[in-house]
Design a protein around this motif. Structure first.
Motif, PDB file in Angstrom:
ATOM      1  N   GLN A   1     -17.269   1.368  17.396  1.00 16.22           N
ATOM      2  CA  GLN A   1     -16.991   1.349  15.952  1.00 16.22           C
ATOM      3  C   GLN A   1     -18.225   1.805  15.177  1.00 16.22           C
ATOM      4  OE1 GLN A   1     -13.691   1.002  14.928  1.00 16.22           O
ATOM      5  NE2 GLN A   1     -14.126  -0.859  13.745  1.00 16.22           N
ATOM      6  N   LEU A   2     -18.045   2.513  14.143  1.00 15.76           N
ATOM      7  CA  LEU A   2     -19.153   3.138  13.444  1.00 15.76           C
ATOM      8  C   LEU A   2     -18.948   3.033  11.943  1.00 15.76           C
ATOM      9  CD1 LEU A   2     -21.620   4.970  14.163  1.00 15.76           C
ATOM     10  CD2 LEU A   2     -20.052   6.888  14.142  1.00 15.76           C
ATOM     11  N   ARG A   3     -19.996   2.558  11.212  1.00 19.94           N
ATOM     12  CA  ARG A   3     -19.911   2.517   9.758  1.00 19.94           C
ATOM     13  C   ARG A   3     -21.226   2.972   9.139  1.00 19.94           C
ATOM     14  NH1 ARG A   3     -18.488  -2.492   5.755  1.00 19.94           N
ATOM     15  NH2 ARG A   3     -20.275  -3.363   6.832  1.00 19.94           N
ATOM     16  N   PHE A   4     -21.133   3.866   8.161  1.00 23.52           N
ATOM     17  CA  PHE A   4     -22.312   4.354   7.439  1.00 23.52           C
ATOM     18  C   PHE A   4     -22.269   3.849   5.991  1.00 23.52           C
ATOM     19  CE2 PHE A   4     -21.524   8.104  10.396  1.00 23.52           C
ATOM     20  CZ  PHE A   4     -22.638   7.905  11.204  1.00 23.52           C
ATOM     21  N   SER A   5     -23.317   3.120   5.534  1.00 23.55           N
ATOM     22  CA  SER A   5     -23.380   2.720   4.115  1.00 23.55           C
ATOM     23  C   SER A   5     -24.464   3.545   3.439  1.00 23.55           C
ATOM     24  CB  SER A   5     -23.696   1.222   4.000  1.00 23.55           C
ATOM     25  OG  SER A   5     -22.765   0.462   4.732  1.00 23.55           O
ATOM     26  N   LEU A   6     -24.031   4.572   2.728  1.00 23.60           N
ATOM     27  CA  LEU A   6     -24.964   5.507   2.089  1.00 23.60           C
ATOM     28  C   LEU A   6     -25.663   4.839   0.911  1.00 23.60           C
ATOM     29  CD1 LEU A   6     -25.682   8.596   2.348  1.00 23.60           C
ATOM     30  CD2 LEU A   6     -24.074   8.967   0.469  1.00 23.60           C
ATOM     31  N   GLY A   7     -26.975   5.090   0.747  1.00 23.38           N
ATOM     32  CA  GLY A   7     -27.720   4.598  -0.417  1.00 23.38           C
ATOM     33  C   GLY A   7     -28.114   3.135  -0.335  1.00 23.38           C
TER      34      GLY A   7
ATOM     35  N   ALA B   1     -35.512   4.528  -1.870  1.00 23.00           N
ATOM     36  CA  ALA B   1     -35.830   5.724  -1.085  1.00 23.00           C
ATOM     37  C   ALA B   1     -35.032   6.916  -1.600  1.00 23.00           C
ATOM     38  CB  ALA B   1     -35.525   5.472   0.388  1.00 23.00           C
ATOM     39  N   ASP B   2     -35.524   8.128  -1.344  1.00 18.40           N
ATOM     40  CA  ASP B   2     -34.829   9.326  -1.827  1.00 18.40           C
ATOM     41  C   ASP B   2     -33.473   9.503  -1.159  1.00 18.40           C
ATOM     42  OD1 ASP B   2     -36.875  10.373  -3.665  1.00 18.40           O
ATOM     43  OD2 ASP B   2     -38.084  10.487  -1.855  1.00 18.40           O
ATOM     44  N   GLY B   3     -33.382   9.095   0.095  1.00 18.75           N
ATOM     45  CA  GLY B   3     -32.101   9.107   0.795  1.00 18.75           C
ATOM     46  C   GLY B   3     -32.076   7.925   1.740  1.00 18.75           C
ATOM     47  N   SER B   4     -30.920   7.307   1.933  1.00 19.06           N
ATOM     48  CA  SER B   4     -30.877   6.175   2.867  1.00 19.06           C
ATOM     49  C   SER B   4     -29.456   5.937   3.329  1.00 19.06           C
ATOM     50  CB  SER B   4     -31.425   4.899   2.220  1.00 19.06           C
ATOM     51  OG  SER B   4     -30.545   4.425   1.226  1.00 19.06           O
ATOM     52  N   VAL B   5     -29.357   5.373   4.534  1.00 16.16           N
ATOM     53  CA  VAL B   5     -28.042   4.981   5.044  1.00 16.16           C
ATOM     54  C   VAL B   5     -28.247   3.809   6.004  1.00 16.16           C
ATOM     55  CG1 VAL B   5     -28.071   6.586   7.027  1.00 16.16           C
ATOM     56  CG2 VAL B   5     -25.895   5.828   6.084  1.00 16.16           C
ATOM     57  N   LEU B   6     -27.370   2.822   5.907  1.00 16.70           N
ATOM     58  CA  LEU B   6     -27.362   1.729   6.879  1.00 16.70           C
ATOM     59  C   LEU B   6     -26.307   2.093   7.916  1.00 16.70           C
ATOM     60  CD1 LEU B   6     -28.564  -1.274   7.280  1.00 16.70           C
ATOM     61  CD2 LEU B   6     -26.268  -1.982   6.580  1.00 16.70           C
ATOM     62  N   VAL B   7     -26.742   2.191   9.175  1.00 14.88           N
ATOM     63  CA  VAL B   7     -25.830   2.575  10.252  1.00 14.88           C
ATOM     64  C   VAL B   7     -25.441   1.331  11.048  1.00 14.88           C
ATOM     65  CG1 VAL B   7     -25.562   4.006  12.317  1.00 14.88           C
ATOM     66  CG2 VAL B   7     -27.008   4.813  10.420  1.00 14.88           C
ATOM     67  N   GLU B   8     -24.167   1.001  11.090  1.00 17.97           N
ATOM     68  CA  GLU B   8     -23.677  -0.068  11.965  1.00 17.97           C
ATOM     69  C   GLU B   8     -22.876   0.615  13.061  1.00 17.97           C
ATOM     70  OE1 GLU B   8     -22.596  -3.767   9.313  1.00 17.97           O
ATOM     71  OE2 GLU B   8     -22.411  -1.940   8.113  1.00 17.97           O
ATOM     72  N   TRP B   9     -23.353   0.577  14.268  1.00 20.40           N
ATOM     73  CA  TRP B   9     -22.782   1.343  15.375  1.00 20.40           C
ATOM     74  C   TRP B   9     -22.580   0.330  16.506  1.00 20.40           C
ATOM     75  CZ3 TRP B   9     -24.474   7.033  16.360  1.00 20.40           C
ATOM     76  CH2 TRP B   9     -23.871   7.548  17.511  1.00 20.40           C
ATOM     77  N   GLY B  10     -21.348  -0.127  16.668  1.00 22.08           N
ATOM     78  CA  GLY B  10     -21.120  -1.252  17.564  1.00 22.08           C
ATOM     79  C   GLY B  10     -21.981  -2.409  17.101  1.00 22.08           C
ATOM     80  N   GLY B  11     -22.682  -3.068  18.008  1.00 22.05           N
ATOM     81  CA  GLY B  11     -23.544  -4.190  17.645  1.00 22.05           C
ATOM     82  C   GLY B  11     -24.920  -3.778  17.151  1.00 22.05           C
ATOM     83  N   THR B  12     -25.185  -2.503  17.100  1.00 22.77           N
ATOM     84  CA  THR B  12     -26.504  -1.993  16.673  1.00 22.77           C
ATOM     85  C   THR B  12     -26.505  -1.720  15.179  1.00 22.77           C
ATOM     86  OG1 THR B  12     -27.113  -1.069  18.818  1.00 22.77           O
ATOM     87  CG2 THR B  12     -27.998   0.061  16.880  1.00 22.77           C
ATOM     88  N   ILE B  13     -27.574  -2.142  14.491  1.00 22.29           N
ATOM     89  CA  ILE B  13     -27.730  -1.833  13.061  1.00 22.29           C
ATOM     90  C   ILE B  13     -29.088  -1.178  12.858  1.00 22.29           C
ATOM     91  CG2 ILE B  13     -27.688  -2.710  10.689  1.00 22.29           C
ATOM     92  CD1 ILE B  13     -26.295  -5.209  11.647  1.00 22.29           C
TER      93      ILE B  13
END
Lengths: 239, 239, 239, 239, 239, 239
Positions: free
Chosen positions: C14-20, C25-37
């Motif tokens: 499962q994969l989720r990207f939370s942009l900003g 920061a000028d650009g950012s994303v929180l990546v939740e990829w399975g149990g990895t953040i």
């Protein structure tokens, strides 16, 4: 309860300032405060840190260090968090007493090296550091060779920055703790103030103890009386 | 004078605690406090620092760090004096709420990493750090496999350690400064207290400004009301 | 052989990207990829390293770090060889997708901080790092105040840089290993590719194991299908 | 297209191994590989890293370093990310060829110091490092004073670990790039394999370039032929 | 040619030793030697470095440091090669005067901190360091509580280790150079000797100048007369 | 008493210089001196340290390092005081033979890396370092493209800087100690001299031993005969 060295709760230890002890530095004073000895020197450099360059303002910073043989067991010569915390407090305190705009693009570094540690090294550093700083300012001359002192001092020389420790020992508020008191104090606080009695920094708490607002008030009363006395001594040395 | 974000002088920002966010750690909480986000984790290790070995007591220490992208301009990933000073404050504050003798020979490290910085990162770290610490204590079991929690907590779980910032902005005492207020405050102070209203640490002053005893009293009044409210929120999260 | 979490050999977690997420920061994303953040941020600075100065070209560099509480036991906050190796891979991968000449004399630093580690942190860092980088490019404006994006992106935005891990677990090639699989894999490989299916980096091997050319081919097939899927997700987030 | 030094695409440079060059080390070889000279030494210590203590197994680790005068301009003597990345690759590669359980609680450190750099220093380090490692194993004796070699070598001495570089230069796959080729290669890859032709590590990519699966296949074909030839040379030196 | 301060070529500067200045250390002396001030302390620890453990012998080591304000311009607080070189000379010199076997498994660290630098800081450190070392030995007691001093001193207390500088200034050999002489000397040499006149260390040369054997002889004659005089002063202080 | 390797007291070990061994450096020589092997390289950079900038003068500095496998047990790759002390001696010695004013604003760094250590590494470094330095000077050209060599050499090329060790072994003065002799020597001294027999540096003493003026004279006689012989060899190599 009587103090182990016979002092009253509101009594400072013996205090001696030897101005100009480290004659190569722009300003210096050897502070003997009870059993504590701190050498404070102030060195002027004709530039400022990168982040301040080109703004026409100066900077004052401090470094604090205990010599290895100043305490037992010997203290290794490595940077530690306690020294970092203390030197930031010294720097902030001294900057409160100086007009960095009037200083011009100069950096003054105040070094506080503890030769013998018997409690109160950080307050001896602030109190002596202000003397070294004021002495160093006398050595600064403008482009016409005129002394620029005391312009950068925000207040008249009569109003120094002084510091003293207070604490709760055996339930009572006491002034100017030496090492045996400091080791057993429930609360340990450092108060930095101007000669006129305004507060500059209030920093303190307890390892594993708490305190009430009433106890804080009692400690501040002791401290503000003492910083006024210290300010008189600071003026005297520089006169 | 109204605050730039419409809050009253005695009003906290919006606050959210996500317990267990970093599930590999023994205890963790993501703190969203206004625009500030801090991840607090607590990790238990089955030993103590050398200087404490063999005394049957435990240790609690803290580390504070701002991620490079948490602020603008980017903050380089190197140790700095400000972080050292803050993590020492967090450690002392958390140790005030725990019985290190009851903890046994264990070290709990509380890590506070700032993901987004908008003022109050050190008080968010202490307040969240206490939650992570309490959560981690739940994971500790004695040799019979019995949970040892809450023995090491010096007070009932109902009495946490909480912290809040106060300051003098445009002449007035205000609570919980965000970044725009913090940048313009004449005085900036952090107050750490127990849920029952006892003081743990009072730390503050001004860069280039001074303050009166009356202003200090006004700030402490605001702070002690807020730490009681925060303590209620801390208990609630752990319930 | 079925995978421990029920996935097919060729199935991403499962994969989720939370942009900003880190708005300073000028650009950012929180990546939740399975149990990895992983939190990826990109910060633009208006200069370049010394060795590149005056050539009219820009630079992209990356830093990778695991927060202490992201894993068990706690990871000490010190630079280690593994992080160095990973951040060099991230940097090289991201530079493959950008025209450093079109960037102008700017440095973009992509920080990848692991909040929770459950396998695949380096591929999450590359995949999320590209999103943060693309988002940061949007914030760059030329001297006329015109957005310069997407000029520095070597290919249309529709063709991102994505990465995925593959390995040999119990004799079979599988995609996107989580921590339990990663710990038992005979071979562990990271494949970085463009959305169009060209290879950027192939990096991998085994601790104490070897593999055949046929196994390498099987792993590359899985990887190239997945990077195409990831590229679609990257485009979608930025749309 | 002919190569600048007249070699065929699949041709290795001149190669000479001087076994025992650094006679104080347990094993050593001076590798002269085209214009590149690397001194590989292997030193045995009778203990293991803390994390491995008490498990009855050994450890092999590597350090890679370029001497300041090995290249132009002079390389400063400070740790850099490239060296860290390379020494991790060397260590992983050498561990693939040894049975750490049969080694017993010993650590073998393989040091690879580049005296002259003309391309291929990492593959010279792996290939020579395996020779130094094998030579050092001969010096290890068990408690009865019996040589324990070659027990820890996972495979017969006839099957070494060897490495070679391959790349895409001017569109063609070529073997064993020297410095002028390396500087202009679009893709640069290092392949580590056993004498029997199994893959150990495949590591490579391009700065700002991509490559196809077909190009990867062509490079691997060149590499696997060469590692078989190198393995024959390694066996010969140790015979 | 007359010396700038009126001294004869073979004349020492004014010298004062204040024994016990840093009372927390096991031995200490403040050395005022002309315009130079050095604080020497000696601290005893009940263990030895790892490489010496279990051999029943002790160790003496030295650290040398100039305080930032001891010279102009201010000297930054970072380790430098000159300090390393000097502290190794001090350590070797002091070890020549002590029986490390008789010392038992103890380490004595002699710290030499320069408060004011006006030439001859290394010889003041050795001469004062020997006094601090001898004073510290008095504080060591065996398991029966008996003082073990002066057993570890290889020679009777009447035979100390002393050091003095000599140089060639304006073509002539002169003794005990101060800073103005040191800056202009063609050759600068430090001679360490016992009270009985045996040589311990001879260390010196010139930056960009050479000297003859005859000049070396003249310098050694001056030095050996002075170290005898210094040894008498050392004995006197400790009596 | 005969020496363990059959040499006379005044006899040098076998000596071989391979000029140009590290061809990327501006000057280089591999020194094989008995069982000791040192690689000396000299690299020219077109600038000077900050403190020398703008004075029209150049600088020569040296770095000394033992490779981990050059000795047994393996030497860890970390800076140590011994290396610092040695490289300062090498730097001072080489600067005595060059006119820094004639060098112009250039820095020459002489790197001395020990490949095999069997005594006398510092004197091999100085003697070889001078050869590398002289070779590097040949590569320097002025703005008209004219070679500027040998202008910066203070003396004709016929007069090099050479160094040799001497010591007291079993009561006798001996020349050029190898490792077994060095380990048992009571006194160990390094003498640096010009080809014409002037002294440059005399550095030595004993760990726990003393020596007489007569012994010093005997050692200097041996040394000065040997440095003349070494100077002839240095000239020969460069011819």
């Amino acid at each position: 309860m009587p103090r182990h060295d016979g002092r009253r709760a509101d009594q400072l230890r013996q205090l001696r300032f030897s101005l100009g002890y480290a004659s190569a530095a722009d300003g210096s004073v050897l502070v003997e405060w009870g059993g504590t000895i701190v050498l404070c020197t102030a060195s002027v450099a004709p530039d400022v840190p990168t982040w301040l360059a080109g703004k026409g303002r100066g900077w004052v910073t401090a470094e604090y260090n205990m010599l290895p043989g100043s305490t037992r067991p010997r203290k290794a010569r490595r940077a530690d968090g306690r020294s970092t915390e203390i030197q930031r407090l010294i720097g902030r305190s001294l900057r409160a007493g100086i007009d960095l705009g009037a200083l011009g693009e100069r950096t003054i570094t105040v070094d506080c090296d503890v030769l013998r540690a018997d409690g109160g090294t950080r307050t001896a550093s602030i109190t002596g550091g202000w003397i070294a700083l004021a002495a160093a300012l006398r050595s600064i001359r403008d482009e016409q060779g005129q002394a620029v002192f005391p312009a950068p001092l925000r207040r008249p020389l009569a109003d120094p920055i002084a510091a003293v420790s207070v604490g709760i020992v055996a339930g009572d508020a006491v002034l100017d703790l030496d090492y045996p008191e400091d080791s057993t104090a429930a609360v340990d606080m450092n108060v930095v103030a101007t000669g006129a009695g305004e507060l500059v920094e209030v920093v303190g708490g307890g390892e594993g103890a708490t305190f009430t607002k009433a106890q804080l008030d009692a400690m501040l009363d002791l401290a503000l009386a003492a910083t006024a006395e210290l300010a008189a001594r600071q003026r005297e040395v520089l006169a």
